[in-house]
Write a protein that holds these residues in place. Structure first.
Motif, short mmCIF file in Angstrom:
data_model
loop_
_atom_site.label_atom_id
_atom_site.label_comp_id
_atom_site.label_asym_id
_atom_site.label_seq_id
_atom_site.Cartn_x
_atom_site.Cartn_y
_atom_site.Cartn_z
N ILE A 27 -2.41 21.10 -7.04
CA ILE A 27 -1.44 20.71 -6.22
C ILE A 27 -2.42 20.91 -5.05
O ILE A 27 -1.47 20.44 -3.57
CB ILE A 27 -1.03 22.63 -6.85
N ARG A 28 -3.65 21.83 -4.50
CA ARG A 28 -4.84 21.33 -3.65
C ARG A 28 -4.45 20.33 -3.14
O ARG A 28 -4.22 19.60 -2.06
CB ARG A 28 -5.46 22.52 -3.90
N ARG A 29 -4.79 19.18 -3.99
CA ARG A 29 -5.49 18.30 -3.41
C ARG A 29 -3.75 16.98 -2.63
O ARG A 29 -4.20 16.51 -2.54
CB ARG A 29 -6.39 17.41 -4.74
N THR A 30 -3.12 17.61 -3.74
CA THR A 30 -1.44 17.19 -3.65
C THR A 30 -1.32 17.15 -2.02
O THR A 30 -0.84 16.73 -1.20
CB THR A 30 -0.82 16.73 -4.66
N LYS A 31 -2.00 18.71 -1.98
CA LYS A 31 -0.66 18.89 -0.87
C LYS A 31 -1.74 18.41 0.70
O LYS A 31 -1.13 18.30 1.52
CB LYS A 31 -1.10 20.51 -0.98
N HIS A 32 -2.62 17.90 0.26
CA HIS A 32 -3.98 17.31 1.16
C HIS A 32 -3.63 16.30 1.75
O HIS A 32 -3.83 15.32 2.41
CB HIS A 32 -5.17 17.64 0.89
N ALA A 33 -3.37 15.76 0.17
CA ALA A 33 -2.44 13.39 -0.10
C ALA A 33 -1.29 13.52 1.19
O ALA A 33 -1.47 12.55 1.99
CB ALA A 33 -3.03 13.42 -0.74
N VAL A 34 -0.71 14.89 1.79
CA VAL A 34 0.64 14.57 1.82
C VAL A 34 0.25 14.70 3.64
O VAL A 34 0.00 15.70 3.96
CB VAL A 34 1.40 14.93 1.13
N ARG A 81 1.06 -1.42 -0.34
CA ARG A 81 0.39 -0.27 0.27
C ARG A 81 0.70 1.26 0.16
O ARG A 81 0.61 2.01 -0.55
CB ARG A 81 -0.80 0.17 1.66
N ARG A 82 1.92 0.91 0.97
CA ARG A 82 3.38 2.49 1.04
C ARG A 82 3.82 3.08 -0.95
O ARG A 82 3.37 3.90 -1.13
CB ARG A 82 3.94 2.17 1.62
N ARG A 83 4.38 1.29 -1.47
CA ARG A 83 4.36 1.83 -2.49
C ARG A 83 3.73 2.78 -3.36
O ARG A 83 3.84 2.73 -4.53
CB ARG A 83 4.81 0.18 -2.80
N SER A 84 2.13 1.64 -3.26
CA SER A 84 1.66 2.61 -4.23
C SER A 84 0.92 3.56 -4.43
O SER A 84 0.62 4.22 -5.21
CB SER A 84 -0.10 1.39 -3.93
N GLY A 85 1.66 3.98 -2.91
CA GLY A 85 0.68 5.29 -2.53
C GLY A 85 2.56 6.80 -3.08
O GLY A 85 1.63 7.49 -3.92
N ALA A 86 3.14 5.97 -2.76
CA ALA A 86 4.12 6.94 -3.51
C ALA A 86 3.74 6.15 -4.73
O ALA A 86 5.39 7.37 -5.83
CB ALA A 86 5.51 5.53 -3.21
N ALA A 87 4.07 5.64 -5.60
CA ALA A 87 3.66 5.97 -6.75
C ALA A 87 3.01 6.19 -7.82
O ALA A 87 3.50 8.01 -8.57
CB ALA A 87 3.37 4.84 -7.31
N VAL A 88 1.42 6.82 -6.84
CA VAL A 88 0.69 8.45 -7.40
C VAL A 88 1.06 9.29 -7.10
O VAL A 88 1.04 10.26 -7.59
CB VAL A 88 -0.76 7.78 -6.59
N ARG A 89 1.87 9.19 -6.35
CA ARG A 89 2.39 11.16 -5.75
C ARG A 89 3.47 10.82 -6.84
O ARG A 89 3.40 12.45 -7.25
CB ARG A 89 3.66 11.12 -4.31
N GLY A 90 4.39 10.25 -7.60
CA GLY A 90 5.63 10.07 -7.92
C GLY A 90 4.73 11.00 -9.57
O GLY A 90 4.62 11.98 -9.90
N MET A 91 3.58 9.87 -9.34
CA MET A 91 2.55 9.90 -10.70
C MET A 91 2.00 11.70 -11.17
O MET A 91 2.75 12.12 -12.03
CB MET A 91 1.47 8.93 -11.62
N SER A 92 1.69 11.85 -9.82
CA SER A 92 1.12 13.22 -9.60
C SER A 92 2.58 14.00 -9.56
O SER A 92 1.85 15.46 -10.44
CB SER A 92 0.58 13.17 -8.72
N GLN A 93 3.57 14.46 -9.19
CA GLN A 93 4.76 15.47 -9.78
C GLN A 93 4.64 15.20 -10.44
O GLN A 93 5.14 16.79 -11.35
CB GLN A 93 5.59 14.54 -8.80
N ARG A 94 4.90 14.29 -11.29
CA ARG A 94 5.39 14.66 -12.66
C ARG A 94 4.38 15.08 -13.90
O ARG A 94 4.49 15.42 -14.72
CB ARG A 94 5.54 12.76 -13.96
N GLU A 95 3.00 14.70 -13.66
CA GLU A 95 2.37 15.52 -14.34
C GLU A 95 1.58 16.80 -13.37
O GLU A 95 2.13 17.77 -14.79
CB GLU A 95 0.32 14.15 -13.59
#
Length: 491
Positions: free
Chosen positions: A48-55, A3-17
Protein backbone atom coordinates in the motif's frame (compact mmCIF):
# COMPACT_ATOMS: atom_id res chain seq x y z
CA UNK A 1 -1.33 7.82 -24.41
CA UNK A 2 -0.16 4.19 -24.34
CA UNK A 3 2.06 5.03 -21.37
CA UNK A 4 -0.99 6.39 -19.48
CA UNK A 5 -3.02 3.29 -20.30
CA UNK A 6 -0.12 1.09 -19.13
CA UNK A 7 0.08 3.01 -15.83
CA UNK A 8 -3.68 2.67 -15.29
CA UNK A 9 -3.51 -1.08 -15.97
CA UNK A 10 -0.67 -1.48 -13.44
CA UNK A 11 -2.64 0.48 -10.82
CA UNK A 12 -5.74 -1.64 -11.52
CA UNK A 13 -3.77 -4.84 -11.12
CA UNK A 14 -2.16 -3.50 -7.93
CA UNK A 15 -5.57 -2.64 -6.42
CA UNK A 16 -6.98 -6.06 -7.30
CA UNK A 17 -3.94 -7.75 -5.74
CA UNK A 18 -4.28 -5.65 -2.57
CA UNK A 19 -8.01 -6.51 -2.29
CA UNK A 20 -7.24 -10.24 -2.56
CA UNK A 21 -4.47 -10.02 0.04
CA UNK A 22 -6.71 -8.08 2.46
CA UNK A 23 -9.38 -10.78 2.20
CA UNK A 24 -6.80 -13.51 2.66
CA UNK A 25 -5.15 -11.82 5.68
CA UNK A 26 -8.50 -11.34 7.40
CA UNK A 27 -9.52 -14.88 6.59
CA UNK A 28 -6.37 -16.23 8.27
CA UNK A 29 -6.95 -13.95 11.27
CA UNK A 30 -10.56 -15.21 11.61
CA UNK A 31 -9.35 -18.81 11.39
CA UNK A 32 -6.84 -18.19 14.18
CA UNK A 33 -3.75 -18.68 12.00
CA UNK A 34 -2.19 -15.50 13.39
CA UNK A 35 1.41 -16.16 12.23
CA UNK A 36 0.47 -16.38 8.54
CA UNK A 37 -1.91 -13.42 8.90
CA UNK A 38 0.92 -11.32 10.41
CA UNK A 39 3.21 -12.05 7.41
CA UNK A 40 0.43 -11.06 5.01
CA UNK A 41 -0.28 -7.81 6.89
CA UNK A 42 3.39 -6.78 6.75
CA UNK A 43 3.46 -7.40 3.00
CA UNK A 44 0.19 -5.47 2.59
CA UNK A 45 1.52 -2.39 4.41
CA UNK A 46 4.58 -2.37 2.12
CA UNK A 47 2.42 -2.80 -0.98
CA UNK A 48 0.00 0.00 0.00
CA UNK A 49 2.89 2.38 0.78
CA UNK A 50 4.46 1.79 -2.65
CA UNK A 51 1.13 2.27 -4.41
CA UNK A 52 0.47 5.51 -2.49
CA UNK A 53 3.83 6.98 -3.54
CA UNK A 54 3.17 6.00 -7.18
CA UNK A 55 -0.07 8.05 -7.27
CA UNK A 56 0.14 11.80 -8.02
CA UNK A 57 -3.46 12.80 -7.28
CA UNK A 58 -3.60 14.26 -3.73
CA UNK A 59 -7.15 13.06 -2.91
CA UNK A 60 -6.34 9.49 -4.07
CA UNK A 61 -3.09 9.59 -2.05
CA UNK A 62 -5.19 10.54 1.01
CA UNK A 63 -7.48 7.52 0.46
CA UNK A 64 -4.47 5.19 0.22
CA UNK A 65 -3.05 6.75 3.41
CA UNK A 66 -6.37 6.05 5.20
CA UNK A 67 -6.28 2.43 4.00
CA UNK A 68 -2.67 2.09 5.21
CA UNK A 69 -3.67 3.42 8.67
CA UNK A 70 -6.60 0.99 8.76
CA UNK A 71 -4.44 -2.00 7.84
CA UNK A 72 -1.76 -0.85 10.29
CA UNK A 73 -4.36 -0.74 13.10
CA UNK A 74 -5.46 -4.31 12.26
CA UNK A 75 -1.81 -5.40 12.14
CA UNK A 76 -1.13 -3.85 15.57
CA UNK A 77 -4.19 -5.63 16.97
CA UNK A 78 -2.91 -8.91 15.56
CA UNK A 79 0.56 -8.32 17.04
CA UNK A 80 -1.09 -7.72 20.42
CA UNK A 81 -2.87 -11.07 20.20
CA UNK A 82 0.37 -12.83 19.26
CA UNK A 83 2.32 -11.24 22.10
CA UNK A 84 -0.43 -12.23 24.58
CA UNK A 85 -0.32 -15.82 23.35
CA UNK A 86 3.49 -15.91 23.62
CA UNK A 87 3.35 -14.37 27.10
CA UNK A 88 0.92 -17.06 28.29
CA UNK A 89 2.80 -19.76 26.34
CA UNK A 90 -0.30 -20.68 24.33
CA UNK A 91 0.23 -22.09 20.86
CA UNK A 92 -2.07 -20.34 18.35
CA UNK A 93 -4.35 -22.80 16.58
CA UNK A 94 -7.10 -22.34 13.98
CA UNK A 95 -10.39 -21.66 15.71
CA UNK A 96 -13.63 -19.76 15.36
CA UNK A 97 -13.32 -16.03 15.76
CA UNK A 98 -14.99 -14.91 18.97
CA UNK A 99 -15.57 -11.32 17.92
CA UNK A 100 -16.17 -10.42 14.31
CA UNK A 101 -16.42 -6.70 15.10
CA UNK A 102 -12.64 -6.38 15.57
CA UNK A 103 -12.16 -7.36 11.92
CA UNK A 104 -15.22 -5.65 10.49
CA UNK A 105 -13.35 -2.89 8.64
CA UNK A 106 -14.02 -1.94 5.02
CA UNK A 107 -10.92 -1.66 2.78
CA UNK A 108 -10.71 0.77 -0.10
CA UNK A 109 -12.45 -0.45 -3.30
CA UNK A 110 -13.27 -3.83 -1.71
CA UNK A 111 -16.48 -5.48 -0.61
CA UNK A 112 -17.19 -6.08 3.10
CA UNK A 113 -17.01 -9.80 3.89
CA UNK A 114 -19.04 -11.49 6.60
CA UNK A 115 -18.53 -14.97 7.97
CA UNK A 116 -21.84 -16.31 9.34
CA UNK A 117 -20.35 -19.81 9.78
CA UNK A 118 -16.83 -21.25 10.26
CA UNK A 119 -14.76 -21.11 7.10
CA UNK A 120 -13.20 -24.35 5.99
CA UNK A 121 -9.53 -23.82 5.50
CA UNK A 122 -8.29 -25.07 2.10
CA UNK A 123 -5.35 -27.48 1.89
CA UNK A 124 -3.37 -24.90 -0.06
CA UNK A 125 -4.80 -21.42 0.53
CA UNK A 126 -2.71 -19.84 -2.21
CA UNK A 127 -3.74 -22.30 -4.91
CA UNK A 128 -7.08 -20.55 -5.46
CA UNK A 129 -6.04 -16.97 -4.72
CA UNK A 130 -3.30 -16.95 -7.45
CA UNK A 131 -1.55 -14.02 -5.82
CA UNK A 132 1.28 -12.69 -8.01
CA UNK A 133 3.30 -11.71 -4.95
CA UNK A 134 5.75 -14.63 -4.96
CA UNK A 135 7.82 -13.23 -2.11
CA UNK A 136 4.79 -13.21 0.15
CA UNK A 137 3.85 -16.76 -0.89
CA UNK A 138 7.35 -18.01 -0.11
CA UNK A 139 7.35 -16.28 3.30
CA UNK A 140 3.98 -17.72 4.28
CA UNK A 141 4.94 -21.24 3.15
CA UNK A 142 8.18 -21.02 5.12
CA UNK A 143 6.23 -19.89 8.17
CA UNK A 144 3.77 -22.81 7.74
CA UNK A 145 6.60 -25.32 7.36
CA UNK A 146 8.26 -23.94 10.47
CA UNK A 147 5.04 -24.06 12.53
CA UNK A 148 4.36 -27.73 11.62
CA UNK A 149 7.88 -28.99 12.34
CA UNK A 150 9.33 -29.78 15.72
CA UNK A 151 12.76 -28.67 17.07
CA UNK A 152 14.47 -31.55 15.24
CA UNK A 153 12.96 -30.52 11.93
CA UNK A 154 10.56 -33.47 11.78
CA UNK A 155 6.85 -32.92 11.29
CA UNK A 156 5.17 -32.87 14.71
CA UNK A 157 2.45 -35.47 15.34
CA UNK A 158 1.34 -33.97 18.67
CA UNK A 159 -1.28 -31.51 17.28
CA UNK A 160 -2.80 -34.26 15.09
CA UNK A 161 -2.96 -36.72 18.02
CA UNK A 162 -4.44 -34.03 20.21
CA UNK A 163 -7.12 -33.27 17.62
CA UNK A 164 -7.97 -36.98 17.35
CA UNK A 165 -8.35 -37.29 21.12
CA UNK A 166 -10.55 -34.18 21.26
CA UNK A 167 -12.74 -35.49 18.42
CA UNK A 168 -13.11 -38.88 20.13
CA UNK A 169 -14.00 -37.21 23.45
CA UNK A 170 -16.56 -34.99 21.76
CA UNK A 171 -18.15 -37.95 19.96
CA UNK A 172 -18.41 -39.83 23.26
CA UNK A 173 -19.96 -36.80 24.95
CA UNK A 174 -22.50 -36.35 22.14
CA UNK A 175 -23.42 -40.03 22.37
CA UNK A 176 -24.05 -39.69 26.11
CA UNK A 177 -26.18 -36.58 25.58
CA UNK A 178 -28.14 -38.16 22.77
CA UNK A 179 -31.78 -38.67 23.78
CA UNK A 180 -33.36 -42.00 22.99
CA UNK A 181 -35.89 -41.66 20.19
CA UNK A 182 -38.55 -44.25 19.50
CA UNK A 183 -38.48 -45.63 15.97
CA UNK A 184 -42.12 -45.53 14.87
CA UNK A 185 -41.59 -47.53 11.69
CA UNK A 186 -44.83 -49.23 10.71
CA UNK A 187 -46.96 -46.69 12.59
CA UNK A 188 -48.52 -43.42 11.53
CA UNK A 189 -46.15 -40.56 12.33
CA UNK A 190 -49.01 -38.49 13.78
CA UNK A 191 -49.90 -41.28 16.23
CA UNK A 192 -46.30 -41.49 17.47
CA UNK A 193 -46.10 -37.71 17.90
CA UNK A 194 -49.44 -37.64 19.75
CA UNK A 195 -48.18 -40.17 22.31
CA UNK A 196 -44.76 -38.51 22.63
CA UNK A 197 -46.57 -35.32 23.64
CA UNK A 198 -48.01 -37.25 26.59
CA UNK A 199 -44.56 -38.00 27.97
CA UNK A 200 -44.04 -35.60 30.85
CA UNK A 201 -40.66 -34.06 30.05
CA UNK A 202 -41.07 -31.10 32.37
CA UNK A 203 -40.89 -31.84 36.08
CA UNK A 204 -44.35 -31.49 37.72
CA UNK A 205 -42.41 -30.44 40.86
CA UNK A 206 -44.64 -32.26 43.40
CA UNK A 207 -42.65 -33.87 46.23
CA UNK A 208 -43.81 -36.54 48.66
CA UNK A 209 -43.66 -33.90 51.42
CA UNK A 210 -46.15 -31.73 49.50
CA UNK A 211 -48.82 -34.41 50.06
CA UNK A 212 -50.35 -34.45 53.52
CA UNK A 213 -51.24 -37.74 55.21
CA UNK A 214 -51.73 -40.74 52.81
CA UNK A 215 -48.67 -42.49 54.23
CA UNK A 216 -49.91 -45.97 53.21
CA UNK A 217 -50.41 -44.88 49.58
CA UNK A 218 -46.99 -43.20 49.42
CA UNK A 219 -45.32 -46.25 50.95
CA UNK A 220 -46.94 -48.59 48.42
CA UNK A 221 -46.03 -46.40 45.44
CA UNK A 222 -42.42 -46.19 46.60
CA UNK A 223 -42.36 -49.97 46.94
CA UNK A 224 -43.92 -50.46 43.50
CA UNK A 225 -41.80 -47.97 41.55
CA UNK A 226 -38.73 -46.76 43.47
CA UNK A 227 -37.40 -49.81 45.32
CA UNK A 228 -37.17 -52.05 42.19
CA UNK A 229 -34.84 -49.40 40.72
CA UNK A 230 -32.65 -49.41 43.84
CA UNK A 231 -32.65 -53.17 44.49
CA UNK A 232 -33.08 -54.92 41.12
CA UNK A 233 -31.53 -58.18 42.36
CA UNK A 234 -34.13 -58.49 45.11
CA UNK A 235 -37.23 -57.81 42.99
CA UNK A 236 -37.13 -60.95 40.87
CA UNK A 237 -39.22 -64.12 40.63
CA UNK A 238 -42.19 -64.07 42.99
CA UNK A 239 -41.01 -60.65 44.27
CA UNK A 240 -41.27 -59.06 40.84
CA UNK A 241 -42.59 -55.42 40.80
CA UNK A 242 -46.35 -54.85 40.68
CA UNK A 243 -47.52 -54.37 37.10
CA UNK A 244 -50.64 -52.39 38.00
CA UNK A 245 -51.80 -50.12 40.85
CA UNK A 246 -55.34 -48.74 41.13
CA UNK A 247 -56.03 -45.74 43.37
CA UNK A 248 -59.65 -45.62 44.52
CA UNK A 249 -61.36 -42.88 46.49
CA UNK A 250 -63.73 -39.90 46.55
CA UNK A 251 -62.96 -36.88 44.32
CA UNK A 252 -60.38 -34.42 45.65
CA UNK A 253 -58.47 -36.77 47.96
CA UNK A 254 -55.11 -36.49 46.13
CA UNK A 255 -55.01 -39.35 43.62
CA UNK A 256 -53.73 -37.21 40.73
CA UNK A 257 -51.33 -35.43 43.11
CA UNK A 258 -49.82 -38.79 44.06
CA UNK A 259 -49.29 -39.56 40.36
CA UNK A 260 -47.48 -36.21 39.94
CA UNK A 261 -45.25 -37.08 42.90
CA UNK A 262 -44.41 -40.41 41.23
CA UNK A 263 -43.44 -38.52 38.06
CA UNK A 264 -41.24 -36.11 40.07
CA UNK A 265 -39.60 -38.45 42.56
CA UNK A 266 -39.24 -41.81 40.82
CA UNK A 267 -37.04 -40.83 37.83
CA UNK A 268 -38.96 -43.05 35.40
CA UNK A 269 -40.43 -42.08 32.04
CA UNK A 270 -43.96 -40.93 32.85
CA UNK A 271 -46.84 -41.18 30.35
CA UNK A 272 -49.88 -39.13 31.37
CA UNK A 273 -52.64 -40.76 29.30
CA UNK A 274 -56.34 -39.89 29.12
CA UNK A 275 -59.21 -41.51 27.27
CA UNK A 276 -59.05 -38.80 24.60
CA UNK A 277 -55.41 -39.76 23.83
CA UNK A 278 -56.39 -43.34 23.00
CA UNK A 279 -59.57 -42.50 21.09
CA UNK A 280 -59.80 -42.03 17.32
CA UNK A 281 -62.72 -41.63 14.95
CA UNK A 282 -61.13 -44.05 12.47
CA UNK A 283 -61.89 -47.75 12.77
CA UNK A 284 -59.03 -49.76 14.23
CA UNK A 285 -56.95 -46.68 15.06
CA UNK A 286 -57.67 -46.71 18.82
CA UNK A 287 -56.39 -50.28 19.20
CA UNK A 288 -53.22 -49.30 17.32
CA UNK A 289 -52.76 -46.39 19.73
CA UNK A 290 -53.00 -48.71 22.75
CA UNK A 291 -50.46 -51.13 21.24
CA UNK A 292 -48.16 -48.27 20.24
CA UNK A 293 -48.40 -46.79 23.76
CA UNK A 294 -47.12 -49.99 25.35
CA UNK A 295 -44.40 -50.49 22.73
CA UNK A 296 -43.14 -46.96 23.41
CA UNK A 297 -43.37 -47.61 27.16
CA UNK A 298 -41.19 -50.72 26.81
CA UNK A 299 -38.72 -48.77 24.68
CA UNK A 300 -38.41 -45.93 27.25
CA UNK A 301 -38.50 -48.36 30.24
CA UNK A 302 -38.54 -48.07 33.19
CA UNK A 303 -41.90 -46.43 32.58
CA UNK A 304 -45.04 -45.50 34.49
CA UNK A 305 -48.27 -45.13 32.49
CA UNK A 306 -50.79 -43.03 34.42
CA UNK A 307 -54.43 -43.35 33.30
CA UNK A 308 -56.72 -40.93 35.14
CA UNK A 309 -60.46 -41.68 35.31
CA UNK A 310 -59.85 -45.17 33.94
CA UNK A 311 -63.53 -46.06 34.42
CA UNK A 312 -64.38 -43.86 31.41
CA UNK A 313 -62.24 -46.11 29.22
CA UNK A 314 -62.60 -49.54 30.80
CA UNK A 315 -66.16 -49.91 32.04
CA UNK A 316 -67.75 -53.35 32.30
CA UNK A 317 -67.97 -55.28 29.05
CA UNK A 318 -71.20 -56.86 27.85
CA UNK A 319 -73.55 -54.02 28.83
CA UNK A 320 -76.16 -52.72 26.41
CA UNK A 321 -74.51 -49.27 26.24
CA UNK A 322 -71.12 -50.66 25.19
CA UNK A 323 -69.95 -49.86 21.67
CA UNK A 324 -68.02 -52.36 19.55
CA UNK A 325 -65.04 -49.99 19.14
CA UNK A 326 -64.88 -49.45 22.90
CA UNK A 327 -64.86 -53.23 23.47
CA UNK A 328 -61.90 -53.66 21.06
CA UNK A 329 -59.90 -50.94 22.83
CA UNK A 330 -60.50 -52.57 26.22
CA UNK A 331 -59.51 -55.97 24.86
CA UNK A 332 -56.24 -54.57 23.46
CA UNK A 333 -55.47 -52.79 26.74
CA UNK A 334 -56.01 -56.02 28.71
CA UNK A 335 -53.78 -57.99 26.33
CA UNK A 336 -50.99 -55.41 26.53
CA UNK A 337 -51.15 -55.20 30.32
CA UNK A 338 -50.91 -58.96 30.62
CA UNK A 339 -47.85 -58.87 28.36
CA UNK A 340 -46.01 -56.30 30.46
CA UNK A 341 -45.33 -57.76 33.87
CA UNK A 342 -46.62 -61.32 33.64
CA UNK A 343 -44.65 -62.38 30.58
CA UNK A 344 -41.54 -63.23 32.60
CA UNK A 345 -41.12 -63.43 36.34
CA UNK A 346 -37.33 -63.03 35.96
CA UNK A 347 -37.65 -59.86 33.93
CA UNK A 348 -35.16 -57.06 34.69
CA UNK A 349 -36.86 -54.43 36.95
CA UNK A 350 -35.09 -51.68 35.01
CA UNK A 351 -37.22 -52.72 32.00
CA UNK A 352 -40.50 -52.66 33.89
CA UNK A 353 -43.67 -50.89 32.77
CA UNK A 354 -46.17 -50.14 35.52
CA UNK A 355 -49.75 -48.98 34.95
CA UNK A 356 -50.91 -46.49 37.57
CA UNK A 357 -54.65 -45.82 37.39
CA UNK A 358 -57.09 -43.64 39.34
CA UNK A 359 -60.88 -43.72 39.52
CA UNK A 360 -63.81 -42.31 41.48
CA UNK A 361 -66.11 -45.15 40.32
CA UNK A 362 -64.34 -48.47 41.01
CA UNK A 363 -67.61 -50.44 40.81
CA UNK A 364 -67.85 -49.60 37.08
CA UNK A 365 -64.45 -51.09 36.17
CA UNK A 366 -64.28 -54.32 34.17
CA UNK A 367 -63.48 -57.42 36.24
CA UNK A 368 -60.58 -58.48 33.99
CA UNK A 369 -58.94 -55.07 34.36
CA UNK A 370 -59.48 -55.17 38.12
CA UNK A 371 -57.55 -58.45 38.19
CA UNK A 372 -54.63 -56.95 36.25
CA UNK A 373 -54.43 -53.94 38.57
CA UNK A 374 -52.89 -56.09 41.29
CA UNK A 375 -52.69 -53.48 44.04
CA UNK A 376 -55.95 -51.64 44.77
CA UNK A 377 -55.54 -48.98 47.44
CA UNK A 378 -58.08 -46.68 49.05
CA UNK A 379 -57.30 -42.96 49.16
CA UNK A 380 -59.56 -41.80 52.02
CA UNK A 381 -60.62 -38.37 53.23
CA UNK A 382 -57.91 -36.73 55.36
CA UNK A 383 -57.82 -37.45 59.09
CA UNK A 384 -57.69 -34.68 61.72
CA UNK A 385 -53.87 -34.74 61.66
CA UNK A 386 -53.92 -34.77 57.85
CA UNK A 387 -56.26 -31.76 57.77
CA UNK A 388 -53.91 -29.74 60.01
CA UNK A 389 -50.99 -30.68 57.75
CA UNK A 390 -53.00 -29.73 54.66
CA UNK A 391 -53.80 -26.33 56.20
CA UNK A 392 -50.08 -25.74 56.87
CA UNK A 393 -49.15 -26.67 53.30
CA UNK A 394 -51.83 -24.41 51.79
CA UNK A 395 -51.12 -21.44 54.09
CA UNK A 396 -47.29 -21.54 54.07
CA UNK A 397 -47.07 -18.45 51.81
CA UNK A 398 -49.85 -16.54 53.59
CA UNK A 399 -49.49 -14.18 56.56
CA UNK A 400 -51.80 -15.27 59.38
CA UNK A 401 -53.10 -13.20 62.29
CA UNK A 402 -52.13 -14.19 65.83
CA UNK A 403 -55.66 -15.44 66.64
CA UNK A 404 -55.62 -18.19 63.93
CA UNK A 405 -55.63 -21.69 65.47
CA UNK A 406 -55.22 -24.39 62.81
CA UNK A 407 -56.26 -27.28 65.08
CA UNK A 408 -59.61 -25.60 65.74
CA UNK A 409 -60.20 -25.00 62.03
CA UNK A 410 -59.30 -28.64 61.24
CA UNK A 411 -61.88 -29.91 63.76
CA UNK A 412 -64.62 -27.94 61.99
CA UNK A 413 -63.70 -29.50 58.63
CA UNK A 414 -64.53 -33.10 59.43
CA UNK A 415 -65.65 -34.83 56.20
CA UNK A 416 -63.90 -32.28 53.93
CA UNK A 417 -61.70 -33.61 51.11
CA UNK A 418 -58.27 -32.21 50.32
CA UNK A 419 -59.74 -30.13 47.48
CA UNK A 420 -62.43 -28.76 49.83
CA UNK A 421 -59.78 -27.69 52.37
CA UNK A 422 -57.83 -25.92 49.62
CA UNK A 423 -61.00 -24.06 48.59
CA UNK A 424 -61.59 -22.94 52.22
CA UNK A 425 -58.02 -21.59 52.45
CA UNK A 426 -58.33 -19.79 49.12
CA UNK A 427 -61.64 -18.17 50.09
CA UNK A 428 -60.33 -17.11 53.52
CA UNK A 429 -57.23 -15.52 51.95
CA UNK A 430 -59.47 -13.24 49.84
CA UNK A 431 -61.64 -12.01 52.73
CA UNK A 432 -59.31 -9.17 53.80
CA UNK A 433 -59.12 -7.87 50.22
CA UNK A 434 -62.90 -7.95 49.91
CA UNK A 435 -63.27 -5.84 53.08
CA UNK A 436 -60.68 -3.33 51.88
CA UNK A 437 -62.19 -2.62 48.46
CA UNK A 438 -65.82 -2.61 49.62
CA UNK A 439 -67.52 0.64 48.56
CA UNK A 440 -64.54 1.88 46.47
CA UNK A 441 -64.79 3.00 42.85
CA UNK A 442 -62.77 1.22 40.14
CA UNK A 443 -60.29 4.15 40.00
CA UNK A 444 -59.76 4.05 43.76
CA UNK A 445 -59.19 0.28 43.61
CA UNK A 446 -56.58 0.71 40.86
CA UNK A 447 -54.77 3.38 42.92
CA UNK A 448 -54.44 1.21 46.04
CA UNK A 449 -50.81 0.60 46.98
CA UNK A 450 -49.36 -2.82 47.66
CA UNK A 451 -48.92 -2.02 51.36
CA UNK A 452 -52.59 -1.17 51.71
CA UNK A 453 -53.53 -4.59 50.30
CA UNK A 454 -51.07 -6.45 52.55
CA UNK A 455 -53.32 -7.62 55.39
CA UNK A 456 -53.06 -10.84 57.43
CA UNK A 457 -55.81 -13.49 57.32
CA UNK A 458 -57.74 -13.74 60.60
CA UNK A 459 -59.69 -16.48 62.35
CA UNK A 460 -62.91 -14.67 61.45
CA UNK A 461 -61.99 -15.02 57.77
CA UNK A 462 -61.78 -18.79 58.16
CA UNK A 463 -65.12 -18.87 60.00
CA UNK A 464 -66.76 -16.97 57.13
CA UNK A 465 -65.14 -19.24 54.51
CA UNK A 466 -66.34 -22.38 56.31
CA UNK A 467 -69.91 -21.10 56.15
CA UNK A 468 -69.59 -20.58 52.37
CA UNK A 469 -67.67 -23.75 51.37
CA UNK A 470 -69.40 -27.05 52.13
CA UNK A 471 -68.00 -30.56 51.90
CA UNK A 472 -68.36 -32.31 48.51
CA UNK A 473 -68.50 -35.98 49.61
CA UNK A 474 -71.65 -37.42 51.21
CA UNK A 475 -71.80 -40.12 53.87
CA UNK A 476 -73.56 -42.52 51.48
CA UNK A 477 -70.73 -42.13 48.95
CA UNK A 478 -68.14 -42.92 51.61
CA UNK A 479 -70.08 -46.03 52.56
CA UNK A 480 -69.98 -47.27 48.93
CA UNK A 481 -66.20 -46.77 48.70
CA UNK A 482 -65.55 -48.52 52.00
CA UNK A 483 -67.77 -51.45 51.01
CA UNK A 484 -66.00 -51.86 47.63
CA UNK A 485 -62.50 -51.67 49.11
CA UNK A 486 -63.48 -54.15 51.82
CA UNK A 487 -64.55 -56.59 49.10
CA UNK A 488 -61.89 -55.98 46.39
CA UNK A 489 -59.10 -54.00 48.08
CA UNK A 490 -55.49 -55.20 47.97
CA UNK A 491 -53.40 -52.77 49.94
Amino acid sequence: MSRRRSGAAVRGMSQREIRENIKLAREYALLGNYSSASVLYRGLLDQIRRTKHAVRDGSVQQEWQQLWQQMNAESQLLQGILSTLEKNQIEPSPAKASNHEDWDMRPLHSEQRHFPCPIRRPDNPYKDSKSPNNRQNAAVKAQQRHSHRGPTGERSKAPRDKEKKEAAGKAKEDKEKEVKRFDGAGYDKDLVEALERDIISQNPNVKWDDIADLEDAKKLLKEAVVLPMWMPEFFKGIRRPWKGVLMVGPPGTGKTLLAKAVATECRTTFFNVSSSTLTSKYRGESEKLVRLLFEMARFYAPTTIFIDEIDSMCSRRGTSEEHEASRRVKAELLVQMDGVGGASENEDPSKMVMVLAATNFPWDIDEALRRRLEKRIYIPLPSTTGRVELLRINLRELELASNVVLDKIAEQMDGYSGADITNVCRDASLMAMRRRIEGLTPDEIRNLSRDEMHMPTTMEDFESALKKVSKSVSASDLEKYEKWIEEFGSC
